[in-house]
Design an enzyme around this catalytic site. Sequence first.
Site, PDB file in Angstrom:
ATOM      1  N   ARG A  56      -8.551   8.808  -8.732  1.00 19.93           N
ATOM      2  CA  ARG A  56      -8.935   9.000  -7.328  1.00 19.93           C
ATOM      3  C   ARG A  56      -7.723   9.434  -6.481  1.00 19.93           C
ATOM      4  O   ARG A  56      -6.644   8.873  -6.571  1.00 19.93           O
ATOM      5  CB  ARG A  56      -9.510   7.685  -6.785  1.00 19.93           C
ATOM      6  N   SER A 113       0.813  -1.221   0.000  1.00 21.59           N
ATOM      7  CA  SER A 113       0.000   0.000   0.000  1.00 21.59           C
ATOM      8  C   SER A 113       0.840   1.261   0.000  1.00 21.59           C
ATOM      9  O   SER A 113       0.316   2.355   0.188  1.00 21.59           O
ATOM     10  CB  SER A 113      -0.958  -0.009   1.186  1.00 21.59           C
ATOM     11  N   THR A 139      -4.708   6.964   8.622  1.00 22.79           N
ATOM     12  CA  THR A 139      -4.712   5.824   7.708  1.00 22.79           C
ATOM     13  C   THR A 139      -6.148   5.319   7.617  1.00 22.79           C
ATOM     14  O   THR A 139      -6.962   5.595   8.498  1.00 22.79           O
ATOM     15  CB  THR A 139      -3.746   4.718   8.201  1.00 22.79           C
ATOM     16  N   GLY A 140      -6.461   4.580   6.552  1.00 16.48           N
ATOM     17  CA  GLY A 140      -7.814   4.053   6.420  1.00 16.48           C
ATOM     18  C   GLY A 140      -8.553   4.681   5.260  1.00 16.48           C
ATOM     19  O   GLY A 140      -7.940   5.192   4.323  1.00 16.48           O
ATOM     20  N   THR A 164       1.457   6.855   0.411  1.00 13.85           N
ATOM     21  CA  THR A 164       0.555   5.727   0.153  1.00 13.85           C
ATOM     22  C   THR A 164       0.358   5.484  -1.335  1.00 13.85           C
ATOM     23  O   THR A 164       0.574   6.393  -2.145  1.00 13.85           O
ATOM     24  CB  THR A 164      -0.829   6.015   0.786  1.00 13.85           C
ATOM     25  N   THR A 171      -0.616   2.256   4.628  1.00  7.17           N
ATOM     26  CA  THR A 171      -0.165   3.637   4.458  1.00  7.17           C
ATOM     27  C   THR A 171       0.732   4.044   5.624  1.00  7.17           C
ATOM     28  O   THR A 171       0.360   3.837   6.775  1.00  7.17           O
ATOM     29  CB  THR A 171      -1.401   4.553   4.470  1.00  7.17           C
TER      30      THR A 171
HETATM   31  C1  SD4 Z   1      -6.328   6.494   1.144  1.00  9.24           C
HETATM   32  N1  SD4 Z   1      -5.870   6.690   3.478  1.00  9.24           N
HETATM   33  O1  SD4 Z   1      -5.851   6.648   0.032  1.00  9.24           O
HETATM   34  C2  SD4 Z   1      -5.404   6.086   2.248  1.00  9.24           C
HETATM   35  C3  SD4 Z   1      -5.338   4.614   2.276  1.00  9.24           C
HETATM   36  C4  SD4 Z   1      -4.947   3.997   3.563  1.00  9.24           C
HETATM   37  O2  SD4 Z   1      -4.945   2.233   4.979  1.00  9.24           O
HETATM   38  O3  SD4 Z   1      -4.514   4.632   4.474  1.00  9.24           O
HETATM   39  N2  SD4 Z   1      -5.144   2.734   3.752  1.00  9.24           N
HETATM   40  O4  SD4 Z   1      -7.530   6.618   1.392  1.00  9.24           O
END
Ligand code: SD4
Length: 332
Positions: free
Chosen positions: A220, A90, A243-244, A210, A192
């Site tokens: 995106r 990621s 993160t997320g 990330t 990330t």
């Molecule tokens: C995103 N926040 O592109 C990042 C992805 C991520 O754990 O953190 N994944 O939305």
Amino acid sequence: MKRRKFIQNASLTGIGVAVGTSIVAGNSKVEKEKELVSSIFKVNTPIVLATWNVPESTQKAWEILENGKSAIDAIEQGCMVEEANEKGQSVGKGGLPDRDGNVTLDACIMNEEGNYGAVVYMQNIVHPISVARKVMEDTPHVILAGKGAEQFAVSVGFDRENLLTEASKKAWEEWKIKSDYKPIINIENHDTIGMLAIDKNGDISGGCTTSGLAYKMAGRVGDSPIIGSGLFIDNEIGGATATGLGEEVLKTVGSFLIVELMRQGKSPQEACEEAIQRIVDKNSDFKNFQVGYIALNKKGEIGAYSIHEHFSYTLYKENENKNYKSEFYNKS
Ligand code: SD4
């Protein structure tokens, strides 16, 4: 630090205005304020805090800080370790691609002076965190996107490289069979990387890098490279990173929110919890996605909180480099 701010902070720690007044009488007011603040807070620097289980990254950042370098150098070098790690699917090289098979990277960096640089939707360059730093330091802009970011990177000496590894290509080909597009709740130990650091001067910087959500739509961009969402630093207060599911972090400007809550007197932990609560309150389907935050304040206190279990963070402090489980909201 401005005197008003200093007095506010001093009274928060039980040191009264009288102390502040004695400082003003001195000759080198700023120096004396600095000395007194560090003696009050007794911050044992350096400190490195990062999302997920990334001991090699925090180790690298710590080494840089131990050598007396600045937090911004530590952040860049620490994040680069993960970007170059092909096993991390990621971040950087080996990151999972979008639905068309293209690996597109987002990253940002922010220093103690409140300067910020970012690249979004950039392809073919292994170290977006370094390109983000170049944007911050060598251009009059703060964000470069897509082809423009890539062209800029090449113009300042970065090499183009194919970021899709065999493993990521295979995962994408398997995904294409069903093409199921749902944000995945991350239960792995790796994702990330958002990193915050305090150097020996007590200055804070941060970075976030990330490849974004796996199999996202072309074009995106998530929260990670967006100031105030994936990352925010205010050297008077502290920093936060996320993160997320980026869409939810963006809608609540999560990292800025956390820093502002800390400015109002909340601890990093309380601030992370409130930022997660905002997301939960606005989303009846919060059970279907993950968001995690970490935060660090000027006193060296840290916070971490996520919606679901299995978020973790790595803290390098007082010669110990350790991964910890984060507290989380959804206990059901
Ligand atoms: C995103 N926040 O592109 C990042 C992805 C991520 O754990 O953190 N994944 O939305």
